[in-house]
Scaffold this motif. Structure first.
Motif, PDB file in Angstrom:
ATOM      1  N   ASN A  11       0.801  -1.220   0.000  1.00  0.00           N
ATOM      2  CA  ASN A  11       0.000   0.000   0.000  1.00  0.00           C
ATOM      3  C   ASN A  11       0.837   1.275   0.000  1.00  0.00           C
ATOM      4  OD1 ASN A  11      -2.473  -1.387   0.013  1.00  0.00           O
ATOM      5  ND2 ASN A  11      -2.289  -1.728   2.206  1.00  0.00           N
ATOM      6  N   LEU A  12       2.128   1.171  -0.306  1.00  0.00           N
ATOM      7  CA  LEU A  12       2.990   2.347  -0.330  1.00  0.00           C
ATOM      8  C   LEU A  12       2.827   3.113  -1.626  1.00  0.00           C
ATOM      9  CD1 LEU A  12       6.431   1.149   1.067  1.00  0.00           C
ATOM     10  CD2 LEU A  12       4.567   2.261   2.277  1.00  0.00           C
ATOM     11  N   SER A  13       3.030   4.395  -1.526  1.00  0.00           N
ATOM     12  CA  SER A  13       3.148   5.227  -2.722  1.00  0.00           C
ATOM     13  C   SER A  13       4.415   6.059  -2.554  1.00  0.00           C
ATOM     14  CB  SER A  13       1.921   6.123  -2.891  1.00  0.00           C
ATOM     15  OG  SER A  13       1.770   6.972  -1.779  1.00  0.00           O
ATOM     16  N   ALA A  14       4.931   6.551  -3.668  1.00  0.00           N
ATOM     17  CA  ALA A  14       6.184   7.309  -3.606  1.00  0.00           C
ATOM     18  C   ALA A  14       6.202   8.376  -4.680  1.00  0.00           C
ATOM     19  CB  ALA A  14       7.368   6.374  -3.789  1.00  0.00           C
ATOM     20  N   TYR A  15       6.959   9.416  -4.412  1.00  0.00           N
ATOM     21  CA  TYR A  15       7.271  10.384  -5.450  1.00  0.00           C
ATOM     22  C   TYR A  15       8.707  10.832  -5.242  1.00  0.00           C
ATOM     23  CZ  TYR A  15       6.129  13.933  -1.919  1.00  0.00           C
ATOM     24  OH  TYR A  15       6.070  14.686  -0.787  1.00  0.00           O
ATOM     25  N   VAL A  25      15.572  13.401  -3.971  1.00  0.00           N
ATOM     26  CA  VAL A  25      14.694  13.285  -2.808  1.00  0.00           C
ATOM     27  C   VAL A  25      13.591  12.299  -3.168  1.00  0.00           C
ATOM     28  CG1 VAL A  25      13.118  14.496  -1.264  1.00  0.00           C
ATOM     29  CG2 VAL A  25      15.170  15.663  -2.121  1.00  0.00           C
ATOM     30  N   ILE A  26      13.403  11.288  -2.323  1.00  0.00           N
ATOM     31  CA  ILE A  26      12.343  10.310  -2.520  1.00  0.00           C
ATOM     32  C   ILE A  26      11.477  10.308  -1.266  1.00  0.00           C
ATOM     33  CG2 ILE A  26      11.761   7.901  -2.986  1.00  0.00           C
ATOM     34  CD1 ILE A  26      14.615   7.554  -4.064  1.00  0.00           C
ATOM     35  N   SER A  27      10.184  10.393  -1.463  1.00  0.00           N
ATOM     36  CA  SER A  27       9.254  10.379  -0.339  1.00  0.00           C
ATOM     37  C   SER A  27       8.305   9.188  -0.491  1.00  0.00           C
ATOM     38  CB  SER A  27       8.462  11.680  -0.303  1.00  0.00           C
ATOM     39  OG  SER A  27       7.537  11.657   0.762  1.00  0.00           O
ATOM     40  N   PHE A  28       8.214   8.380   0.554  1.00  0.00           N
ATOM     41  CA  PHE A  28       7.308   7.233   0.575  1.00  0.00           C
ATOM     42  C   PHE A  28       6.195   7.505   1.572  1.00  0.00           C
ATOM     43  CE2 PHE A  28      11.383   5.426  -0.712  1.00  0.00           C
ATOM     44  CZ  PHE A  28      11.007   4.662  -1.799  1.00  0.00           C
ATOM     45  N   PHE A  40      12.189  -0.669   5.615  1.00  0.00           N
ATOM     46  CA  PHE A  40      12.069  -0.445   4.186  1.00  0.00           C
ATOM     47  C   PHE A  40      13.276   0.334   3.648  1.00  0.00           C
ATOM     48  CE2 PHE A  40      10.389   1.659   0.376  1.00  0.00           C
ATOM     49  CZ  PHE A  40       9.902   0.558  -0.305  1.00  0.00           C
ATOM     50  N   ALA A  41      13.720   1.338   4.390  1.00  0.00           N
ATOM     51  CA  ALA A  41      14.894   2.103   3.967  1.00  0.00           C
ATOM     52  C   ALA A  41      16.132   1.210   3.909  1.00  0.00           C
ATOM     53  CB  ALA A  41      15.126   3.280   4.916  1.00  0.00           C
ATOM     54  N   ASP A  42      16.315   0.355   4.900  1.00  0.00           N
ATOM     55  CA  ASP A  42      17.432  -0.594   4.874  1.00  0.00           C
ATOM     56  C   ASP A  42      17.389  -1.439   3.612  1.00  0.00           C
ATOM     57  OD1 ASP A  42      18.333   0.296   7.338  1.00  0.00           O
ATOM     58  OD2 ASP A  42      17.446  -1.369   8.463  1.00  0.00           O
ATOM     59  N   PHE A  43      16.207  -1.925   3.270  1.00  0.00           N
ATOM     60  CA  PHE A  43      16.037  -2.763   2.086  1.00  0.00           C
ATOM     61  C   PHE A  43      16.339  -1.999   0.798  1.00  0.00           C
ATOM     62  CE2 PHE A  43      13.171  -4.031  -1.371  1.00  0.00           C
ATOM     63  CZ  PHE A  43      13.669  -5.306  -1.632  1.00  0.00           C
ATOM     64  N   VAL A  44      15.729  -0.816   0.657  1.00  0.00           N
ATOM     65  CA  VAL A  44      15.879  -0.043  -0.577  1.00  0.00           C
ATOM     66  C   VAL A  44      17.334   0.353  -0.810  1.00  0.00           C
ATOM     67  CG1 VAL A  44      15.333   2.175  -1.682  1.00  0.00           C
ATOM     68  CG2 VAL A  44      13.520   0.808  -0.654  1.00  0.00           C
TER      69      VAL A  44
END
Length: 62
Positions: A11-15, A25-28, A40-44
């Motif tokens: 159910n995440l969205s990002a821009y 800059v990435i925003s989730f 999630f940040a560790d994974f990405v």
């Protein structure tokens, strides 16, 4: 692990955008709790092989 993350974060969205200084800059949005953000940040960042820095608090900009 990837299947677990896909189900957990479906159910995440990002821009994303770049700044005038060519910074990315990435925003989730859509996390169920604060701890999910760190996981999630560790994974990405591991996937893109990039170091990053985080604290226990949400970053702020002034």
């Amino acid at each position: 692990m990837n299947d677990k993350l896909k189900d957990k974060y479906k159910n995440l969205s990002a821009y994303s955008f770049t700044t005038y200084n060519n910074e990315l800059v990435i925003s989730f949005d859509g996390f169920d709790n604060q701890q999910d953000i760190l996981e999630f940040a560790d994974f990405v960042f591991a996937k893109i092989k990039m170091r990053y820095w985080h604290t226990d608090k949400v970053p702020t900009f002034h």
